[in-house]
Design an enzyme around this catalytic site. Sequence first.
Site, PDB file in Angstrom:
ATOM      1  N   ARG A  81       0.853  -1.195   0.000  1.00  0.00           N
ATOM      2  CA  ARG A  81       0.000   0.000   0.000  1.00  0.00           C
ATOM      3  C   ARG A  81       0.888   1.244   0.000  1.00  0.00           C
ATOM      4  O   ARG A  81       1.643   1.453   0.953  1.00  0.00           O
ATOM      5  CB  ARG A  81      -0.885  -0.010   1.238  1.00  0.00           C
ATOM      6  CG  ARG A  81      -1.872   1.166   1.352  1.00  0.00           C
ATOM      7  CD  ARG A  81      -2.623   1.090   2.670  1.00  0.00           C
ATOM      8  NE  ARG A  81      -3.294  -0.199   2.847  1.00  0.00           N
ATOM      9  CZ  ARG A  81      -3.746  -0.650   4.016  1.00  0.00           C
ATOM     10  NH1 ARG A  81      -3.567   0.079   5.119  1.00  0.00           N
ATOM     11  NH2 ARG A  81      -4.328  -1.836   4.093  1.00  0.00           N
ATOM     12  N   HIS A 126       1.820  -2.139   5.651  1.00  0.00           N
ATOM     13  CA  HIS A 126       1.583  -2.407   4.223  1.00  0.00           C
ATOM     14  C   HIS A 126       2.538  -1.596   3.347  1.00  0.00           C
ATOM     15  O   HIS A 126       2.919  -2.048   2.266  1.00  0.00           O
ATOM     16  CB  HIS A 126       0.149  -2.057   3.846  1.00  0.00           C
ATOM     17  CG  HIS A 126      -0.859  -3.073   4.261  1.00  0.00           C
ATOM     18  ND1 HIS A 126      -1.133  -4.214   3.535  1.00  0.00           N
ATOM     19  CD2 HIS A 126      -1.701  -3.106   5.329  1.00  0.00           C
ATOM     20  CE1 HIS A 126      -2.091  -4.904   4.130  1.00  0.00           C
ATOM     21  NE2 HIS A 126      -2.454  -4.260   5.226  1.00  0.00           N
ATOM     22  N   ASP A 133      -3.524  -8.541   3.335  1.00  0.00           N
ATOM     23  CA  ASP A 133      -4.871  -8.770   3.857  1.00  0.00           C
ATOM     24  C   ASP A 133      -5.507  -9.840   2.980  1.00  0.00           C
ATOM     25  O   ASP A 133      -5.601  -9.670   1.755  1.00  0.00           O
ATOM     26  CB  ASP A 133      -5.713  -7.498   3.770  1.00  0.00           C
ATOM     27  CG  ASP A 133      -5.194  -6.384   4.658  1.00  0.00           C
ATOM     28  OD1 ASP A 133      -4.510  -6.683   5.654  1.00  0.00           O
ATOM     29  OD2 ASP A 133      -5.468  -5.211   4.352  1.00  0.00           O
ATOM     30  N   GLU A 191      -7.598  -7.432  13.533  1.00  0.00           N
ATOM     31  CA  GLU A 191      -8.091  -7.779  12.204  1.00  0.00           C
ATOM     32  C   GLU A 191      -7.698  -9.220  11.870  1.00  0.00           C
ATOM     33  O   GLU A 191      -6.505  -9.527  11.761  1.00  0.00           O
ATOM     34  CB  GLU A 191      -7.508  -6.841  11.143  1.00  0.00           C
ATOM     35  CG  GLU A 191      -7.899  -5.383  11.327  1.00  0.00           C
ATOM     36  CD  GLU A 191      -7.167  -4.451  10.380  1.00  0.00           C
ATOM     37  OE1 GLU A 191      -7.550  -3.262  10.317  1.00  0.00           O
ATOM     38  OE2 GLU A 191      -6.211  -4.887   9.701  1.00  0.00           O
ATOM     39  N   HIS A 194      -5.335  -9.636   8.527  1.00  0.00           N
ATOM     40  CA  HIS A 194      -4.056  -8.940   8.329  1.00  0.00           C
ATOM     41  C   HIS A 194      -2.880  -9.738   8.893  1.00  0.00           C
ATOM     42  O   HIS A 194      -2.889 -10.145  10.056  1.00  0.00           O
ATOM     43  CB  HIS A 194      -4.096  -7.573   9.018  1.00  0.00           C
ATOM     44  CG  HIS A 194      -2.796  -6.818   8.948  1.00  0.00           C
ATOM     45  ND1 HIS A 194      -2.559  -5.825   8.028  1.00  0.00           N
ATOM     46  CD2 HIS A 194      -1.657  -6.924   9.682  1.00  0.00           C
ATOM     47  CE1 HIS A 194      -1.335  -5.356   8.196  1.00  0.00           C
ATOM     48  NE2 HIS A 194      -0.771  -6.019   9.194  1.00  0.00           N
TER      49      HIS A 194
END
Length: 218
Positions: A81, A126, A133, A191, A194
């Site tokens: 990301r 990320h 993910d 999460e 993740h």
Amino acid sequence: MNGRINDLTMDPSGFVLLADFVPQIVQEIRYYSTYNFIGDRIDGYEEPVALLTKEAARALKSVAGEMLVQGYRLKVFDAYRPACAVKQFVLWGIEDQDVRMKPYFYPALEKQALFAEGYIAKQSSHSRGSAVDLTLLDMKTGKELDMGSPFDLFSEASHPDYRGITEEQYENRMLLRRVMLRNGFAPINCEWWHFALKNEPYPDTYFNFPVSSEYLRR
């Protein structure tokens, strides 16, 4: 990292297209689409592809091989990301009054609480290129395994150890978790989807090149 986007690393030489390493991977890159917690395509996502460091891609290839034997494929929602995407998340969380996606992704929280709860970070693993993910896809049905909550639902129900779900849903989470841990990935506590490579190659480096197969070929 000093936080200024222009000073971030733009060198993609240590990265690969995940599909080149794991051909059977399923990709639904949510931040390229408008179906995400902001409701717009996110900055830096120029193609709906997953990029990872070579080391993380190799580890995920091992995960995919194990899961394939058990009848599952990996489905990836996000991988590398760019830092500009993280900056957009942060500015949206602090300044933007837009809450149109609240019913779908954070129904029980005010958006400002997403930082304190750990769902939005001012610096994301990320952006170091070794976090992913993902979920599991049942090859018999062609459907995602039921994990008890959908990807990016910012809620206690998405905590990996949340027990207010069925035993089957919980075991599905643990199936994914066990194989990821066995292959060198570490989870986080808020999460279930993740994971980040423990021995990541760039633990102190944040990248800002676009999510683009063409950029990798430069």
